[in-house]
Design a protein around this motif. Structure first.
Motif, short mmCIF file in Angstrom:
data_model
loop_
_atom_site.label_atom_id
_atom_site.label_comp_id
_atom_site.label_asym_id
_atom_site.label_seq_id
_atom_site.Cartn_x
_atom_site.Cartn_y
_atom_site.Cartn_z
N LEU A 43 0.64 -1.21 0.16
CA LEU A 43 0.02 0.02 -0.01
C LEU A 43 0.80 1.25 -0.12
N ALA A 44 1.91 1.32 0.69
CA ALA A 44 2.65 2.37 0.78
C ALA A 44 3.70 2.62 -0.46
N VAL A 45 4.20 1.51 -0.93
CA VAL A 45 4.85 1.45 -2.01
C VAL A 45 4.37 1.95 -3.40
N THR A 46 3.21 1.66 -3.36
CA THR A 46 2.24 1.79 -4.49
C THR A 46 1.79 3.37 -4.68
N GLU A 47 1.61 3.85 -3.68
CA GLU A 47 1.27 5.45 -3.25
C GLU A 47 2.42 6.13 -4.29
N LYS B 84 -4.05 3.35 -11.49
CA LYS B 84 -4.04 2.79 -12.95
C LYS B 84 -2.71 1.98 -13.37
N PHE B 85 -1.95 1.95 -12.31
CA PHE B 85 -0.72 1.16 -12.26
C PHE B 85 -0.24 0.44 -11.53
N ILE B 86 -1.21 -0.33 -10.80
CA ILE B 86 -1.11 -1.48 -10.12
C ILE B 86 -1.89 -2.66 -10.61
N PHE B 87 -1.35 -3.93 -10.64
CA PHE B 87 -1.65 -5.05 -11.10
C PHE B 87 -1.73 -6.38 -10.09
N GLN B 88 -2.67 -6.77 -9.72
CA GLN B 88 -2.77 -7.60 -8.49
C GLN B 88 -3.02 -9.23 -9.20
N THR B 89 -1.95 -9.98 -9.07
CA THR B 89 -1.87 -11.40 -9.77
C THR B 89 -2.63 -12.25 -8.79
N ALA B 90 -2.86 -11.92 -7.43
CA ALA B 90 -3.40 -12.77 -6.65
C ALA B 90 -4.99 -12.75 -6.53
N ALA B 91 -5.72 -13.43 -6.09
CA ALA B 91 -7.26 -13.28 -5.52
C ALA B 91 -6.87 -12.46 -4.12
N PRO B 92 -7.93 -11.25 -4.27
CA PRO B 92 -7.67 -10.26 -3.09
C PRO B 92 -8.28 -11.11 -1.71
N ALA B 93 -7.93 -10.60 -0.52
CA ALA B 93 -8.18 -11.14 0.54
C ALA B 93 -9.74 -11.92 0.90
N THR C 166 -6.44 -2.56 -4.78
CA THR C 166 -6.89 -2.12 -6.06
C THR C 166 -8.54 -1.68 -5.77
N GLU C 167 -8.65 -0.85 -4.78
CA GLU C 167 -9.87 -0.26 -4.67
C GLU C 167 -9.53 1.12 -4.49
N ARG C 168 -8.61 2.02 -4.72
CA ARG C 168 -8.07 3.28 -4.61
C ARG C 168 -8.15 3.95 -6.21
N GLY C 169 -8.46 3.36 -7.17
CA GLY C 169 -8.59 4.05 -8.41
C GLY C 169 -7.57 4.13 -9.21
#
Length: 418
Positions: free
Chosen positions: A126-130, A154-163, A149-152
């Protein structure tokens, strides 16, 4: 006749000159084209390599190194003239503040990066992607938190299913297994968890939806801040409540060890109270440095990925090269991330972070090979489409994939409650 010969000589001379000049121009253009193709393309792994989360960072590095090595050995990035991928590794430390500072150094000092992956803990990611979002640097991550992936962004891509999705997919399967093995479903549950972002997101989904859906009554809920200093008060409450099921969710190996030691010391281990986790930590090789194989036998955990059927050659290479006894999700997912970056670079056709990010947004790479379930495709939030889960169980001193069946390396069993 002489004039004709003279004309022929002039014509041949002109043709030869034109041919030479044309050839020289072609060679010049080819040289320029080659010069414009990068000899190497930089990608980054930003993970904890110091502090209490060092071990996961180290094995993520193994996966990244293996991926880079295999990609380069197979010809590199073909759309970039065979350019090789180069891995930049950055230590994000063991706090959110250190992670943020490391990300700021990363984007300042490595301006030619085209993509990054890592962070490990959701809190760190969360901190790094800011930082990476502001730098428009595409970031792949295995971290679980729904917030990522709830912050809107455009440059983060989550390969895992969210918690939350992992809870929805995993706990019902465990309940089915319990009922099939024992003839009855668990009715009461205790939950012990740390307060990292992943655990908080998992617990939220369980309490708001899944427990009620599965008719489970929560009788104990305890939360701690890592590192855990003493697990005794936590386990005493579990012993008093005697639930049918214990959910134990640490994200630091030291915390997992302390908890399991107390669980067994209080006589609750080895199936007396079936124990399940939602973290890879409880299945790390380091667990066997302080607890016996009997103490972990039968414990299960729901995770985003694991070395499974189809990964046998990679597992063997990991054992031979790094002396790792098995392949956790940190290895296989980070390995897969390198191949995802390659695919994006091939599609982009240039070593440019904006083009790579757009390639991630639009790619449709078909069925996933290095992550469970779904496609090599991302939705509008940056979540991998159809991402599934893996259930891992300790069996004879090794945590093996037992679900889904098409990826399983062993059949699951439900620990018998004494």
């Amino acid at each position: 006749m002489g004039q004709d010969n003279a004309s022929d000589n002039i014509s041949r001379t002109s043709l030869t000159r034109r041919t030479v000049l044309s050839g020289a121009a072609a060679v010049g253009l080819s040289t320029v084209a080659r010069a414009q193709q990068p000899a190497e393309v930089k990608v980054c792994l930003i993970v904890p390599l110091s502090g209490i989360y060092t071990r996961p960072g180290q094995v993520m590095r193994m996966g990244a190194e293996m991926g880079i090595e295999h990609i380069n050995a197979q010809g590199g990035i073909k759309s970039l003239g065979g350019a090789k991928m180069k891995l930049v590794v950055i230590d994000c430390g063991d706090t959110t503040e250190k992670a943020k500072n490391a990300a700021q150094r990363m984007v300042a000092q490595e301006a030619d990066l085209v993509a990054a992956t890592g962070s490990y803990l959701s809190s760190f990611t969360l901190a790094v992607t800011e930082v990476t979002e502001r730098a428009e640097l595409p970031m792949l991550t295995l971290s679980y938190s729904d917030l990522l992936t709830e912050r809107g962004f455009k440059f983060i891509f989550q390969t895992a299913a969210p918690a939350s999705r992992q809870s929805e997919l995993g706990l019902p399967e465990l309940m089915k297994l319990a009922e099939a093995a024992s003839g009855k479903r668990p009715k009461t549950v205790a939950m012990l968890m740390d307060n990292t972002a992943t655990s908080v997101a998992t617990a939220k989904a369980l309490k708001e939806k899944i427990f009620a859906q599965e008719s489970l009554q929560l009788v104990v809920e305890e939360v701690w801040t890592p590192p855990l200093s003493d697990a005794t008060p936590l386990i005493q409450k579990v012993r008093s409540a005697r639930p049918d099921l214990l959910l134990f969710m640490p994200n630091a190996i030291s915390d997992a060890k302390l908890g399991l030691e107390k669980i067994n010391e209080f006589g609750l281990g080895q199936g007396k109270i079936p124990t399940v986790s939602f973290s890879i930590t409880i299945a790390e090789p380091d667990m066997l440095q302080s607890v016996s194989t009997d103490a972990v036998q039968g414990i299960m955990t729901v995770v985003a990925n694991w070395g499974s059927k189809g990964h046998e050659a990679l597992i063997a290479e990991l054992k031979a090269k790094y002396k790792e006894p098995w392949m956790t999700q940190n290895v296989i997912s980070t390995y897969g991330d390198m191949w995802l970056m390659k695919a994006a670079l091939e599609q982009a056709g240039k070593a440019d972070r904006l083009a790579v990010a757009q390639a991630f947004r639009t790619m449709d790479g078909g069925p996933s090979k290095h992550y469970p379930g779904g496609q090599l495709k991302f939705d509008e939030k940056g979540r991998r489409v159809g991402a599934g889960v893996v259930i891992v169980q300790w069996q004879s001193g090794v945590p093996v994939t037992v679900y889904p069946s098409d990826l399983g390396l062993a059949a699951p069993f439900w620990p018998k409650k004494a």
